[in-house]
Design an enzyme around this catalytic site. Structure first.
Site, PDB file in Angstrom:
ATOM      1  N   SER A 238       0.849  -1.182   0.000  1.00 38.64           N
ATOM      2  CA  SER A 238       0.000   0.000   0.000  1.00 38.64           C
ATOM      3  C   SER A 238       0.891   1.241   0.000  1.00 38.64           C
ATOM      4  O   SER A 238       2.107   1.146   0.054  1.00 38.64           O
ATOM      5  CB  SER A 238      -0.894   0.003   1.239  1.00 38.64           C
ATOM      6  OG  SER A 238      -0.098   0.309   2.375  1.00 38.64           O
ATOM      7  N   LYS A 239       0.239   2.401  -0.040  1.00 40.21           N
ATOM      8  CA  LYS A 239       0.939   3.693  -0.072  1.00 40.21           C
ATOM      9  C   LYS A 239       2.036   3.790   0.994  1.00 40.21           C
ATOM     10  O   LYS A 239       3.048   4.446   0.783  1.00 40.21           O
ATOM     11  CB  LYS A 239      -0.069   4.833   0.159  1.00 40.21           C
ATOM     12  CG  LYS A 239      -0.728   5.303  -1.135  1.00 40.21           C
ATOM     13  CD  LYS A 239       0.134   6.361  -1.809  1.00 40.21           C
ATOM     14  CE  LYS A 239      -0.238   6.540  -3.272  1.00 40.21           C
ATOM     15  NZ  LYS A 239       0.912   6.610  -4.158  1.00 40.21           N
ATOM     16  N   ARG A 240       1.777   3.139   2.133  1.00 42.75           N
ATOM     17  CA  ARG A 240       2.751   3.202   3.220  1.00 42.75           C
ATOM     18  C   ARG A 240       4.121   2.686   2.786  1.00 42.75           C
ATOM     19  O   ARG A 240       5.143   3.041   3.349  1.00 42.75           O
ATOM     20  CB  ARG A 240       2.293   2.343   4.407  1.00 42.75           C
ATOM     21  CG  ARG A 240       1.231   2.965   5.270  1.00 42.75           C
ATOM     22  CD  ARG A 240       0.910   2.059   6.437  1.00 42.75           C
ATOM     23  NE  ARG A 240       0.464   0.732   5.993  1.00 42.75           N
ATOM     24  CZ  ARG A 240       1.106  -0.385   6.233  1.00 42.75           C
ATOM     25  NH1 ARG A 240       2.216  -0.382   6.920  1.00 42.75           N
ATOM     26  NH2 ARG A 240       0.632  -1.547   5.778  1.00 42.75           N
ATOM     27  N   GLU A 248       3.979   6.619 -11.378  1.00 45.86           N
ATOM     28  CA  GLU A 248       4.851   7.331 -10.429  1.00 45.86           C
ATOM     29  C   GLU A 248       6.292   6.871 -10.608  1.00 45.86           C
ATOM     30  O   GLU A 248       7.225   7.646 -10.410  1.00 45.86           O
ATOM     31  CB  GLU A 248       4.423   7.053  -8.989  1.00 45.86           C
ATOM     32  CG  GLU A 248       3.256   7.887  -8.494  1.00 45.86           C
ATOM     33  CD  GLU A 248       2.875   7.505  -7.069  1.00 45.86           C
ATOM     34  OE1 GLU A 248       3.604   7.884  -6.137  1.00 45.86           O
ATOM     35  OE2 GLU A 248       1.862   6.796  -6.899  1.00 45.86           O
TER      36      GLU A 248
END
Ligand code: GLU
Length: 467
Positions: A238-240, A248
């Protein structure tokens, strides 16, 4: 049989690493088997599907180098087909009209949960014979009440579900919109998909889908459920854990070759080989070497691969890709910059792990008025080094050629003049020319910068010390 695979993203978010890997596995499997790879956009969720996400998915796949042979199909344009199939199931007795309102269904769920039962629909309308005129209804699939659904997953092996775990799914809502498990079967069957390779978060959907295939008398494809991707802490990526959206990585200066190579190895192995070209992946990929446990996303390995491709791809390719990153740092790409980029590449490609990092390292070549690194300046641009810089400037202005032998001779002369080691002479010059105390070889820097820039920069450093 012609192998046909598909990637079927819902455009409710950007193309993320996991989706890109699913697309890649489907692509590689199709190509390896001389088959066809289909792209289908599953945009039936009108609320959450967005055009910008469709763009992101298409651009991400193109950037990565995944070309689709068919599509993109859009489910939104196929609504009539799903309705047709839903009514077909209704007329052959595999589905029924459900007149329960969403509020009633919710209430039943609540009560079931409270009684500690599974919150599935209680099948009130399953055997209902009346058709109340004018009342809205959903169409539900009649799941078998007993028995098992068994399938042989190409990665996970034999999987058995008991039918009493399965609900009577809504296949067409009362607003006439179809649901995922239904559209996916209609599409996969009507598009002739032979192999469904997808994340194993879909594994619970597979028995429901198989029952729909059977009810429609359609051929059931092969399934391969790929384990999810985890971060280093072994929780779902995840983004974490850093960037999760594919593009990106492009924007951070990663090479598509590196991402493709990395994603292929994320869950699949071929002995201990790490570096694969696209052609090699197509040649070697196979589902029997996809592992059963989650893969761990390892940024260091991706950076290593990226560095490898920066080093080994043709220099003109890397140069082309570097330019936008220089432009982003405010460099105008004029003829002079065009001339210098290939020269700059040679020393930097050995050291940069990303194009962005390379642009940072390269920046000083293109700007005479770069800011000095404070530490480097304090240490080397000192009054004590003024004599060295002055002497270098005079000697340099007098050089008739910029070749390395001449440059070396000049440095040696200054070493003698001030009774200093090479490093003590070179460091102040390096900081004057690059702003930093680490740079490519000093002779290479001088050669790339050229006479005028060198003189300008040494003078600037001298002024800086005097000030
Ligand atoms: N549209 C589904 C998703 O994005 C994938 C469906 C499938 O692969 O069966 O999760």
């Amino acid at each position: 049989m012609i192998v046909k695979t598909r990637f079927a993203p819902s455009p409710t978010g950007n193309l993320h690493i996991g989706g890109a890997r699913t697309a890649l596995f489907n692509y590689l499997f199709a190509k390896k088997n001389k088959g066809i790879f289909v792209l289908r956009i599953e945009d039936t969720d009108i609320e959450r599907s967005k055009e910008i996400y469709v763009e992101d998915i298409l651009n991400g796949l193109k950037w990565l180098g995944i070309e689709w042979d068919e599509g993109p199909y859009f489910q939104k344009e196929r609504m009539e087909i799903y309705r047709d199939y839903a009514y077909r199931l209704l007329s052959n007795g595999y589905a029924y009209r459900c007149y329960c309102t969403p509020e009633e269904v919710e209430e039943k769920r609540r009560v079931a949960l409270k009684e500690g039962k599974k919150p599935s629909y209680d099948r009130t309308c399953r055997d209902r014979k009346d058709h109340p005129e004018g009342r809205p209804y959903a169409i539900r699939f009649k799941a078998p009440l007993s028995g098992e659904v068994i399938f042989d997953d190409m990665i996970r092996g034999r999987i058995t579900f008991s039918c009493d775990e399965l609900d009577d799914l809504v296949i067409l809502r009362s607003d006439n919109t179809p649901t995922y498990n239904f559209t996916v079967v209609v599409d996969d069957a009507s598009m002739g998909i032979t192999h469904i390779i997808r994340g194993d978060d879909h594994i619970n959907n597979t028995p429901r889908q198989i029952l729909i295939y059977r009810a429609l008398d359609l051929e059931i494809p092969q399934f391969a459920h790929v384990p999810l991707i985890h971060g280093k802490d072994r929780t779902r990526l995840s983004k974490r854990h850093g960037a999760t959206s594919l593009l990106e990585y492009r924007d951070e200066g990663f090479m598509p070759e590196a991402l493709m190579n990395y994603l292929a190895r994320l869950g699949w192995a071929y002995g201990d080989q790490e570096v694969f070209s696209k052609e090699e992946l197509i040649d070697k990929f196979d589902l029997s070497h996809v592992g059963k446990s989650p893969s761990i996303f390892d940024m260091d390995k991706l950076l290593w691969l990226n560095g490898h491709y920066i080093k080994t791809l043709p220099e003109d390719v890397v140069a082309e890709r570097l330019k936008p990153f220089l432009a982003m740092k405010g460099i105008t790409i004029d003829d002079e910059v065009e001339r210098k980029v290939p020269l700059v590449l040679k020393p930097l490609k050995e050291r940069a792990k990303t194009l962005k990092e390379m642009a940072d390292m390269a920046l000083f070549f293109f700007q005479d008025d770069f800011p000095y690194d404070i530490k480097a300046k304090d240490k080397f641009l000192t009054p004590g080094n003024l004599g060295i810089l002055d002497s270098f400037l005079k000697g340099f202005e007098a050089l008739t050629s910029l070749n390395e032998t001449e440059q070396k001779r000049l440095i040696e002369r200054i070493m003698g003049e001030f009774n200093k080691k090479a490093v003590d002479v070179i460091q102040p010059i390096r900081v004057a020319l690059s702003g930093k105390d680490i740079s490519p070889g000093i002779f290479e820097v001088i050669t790339i910068l050229g006479r005028d820039a060198v003189i300008k920069r040494i003078k600037r450093a001298i002024d800086e010390i005097r000030a």
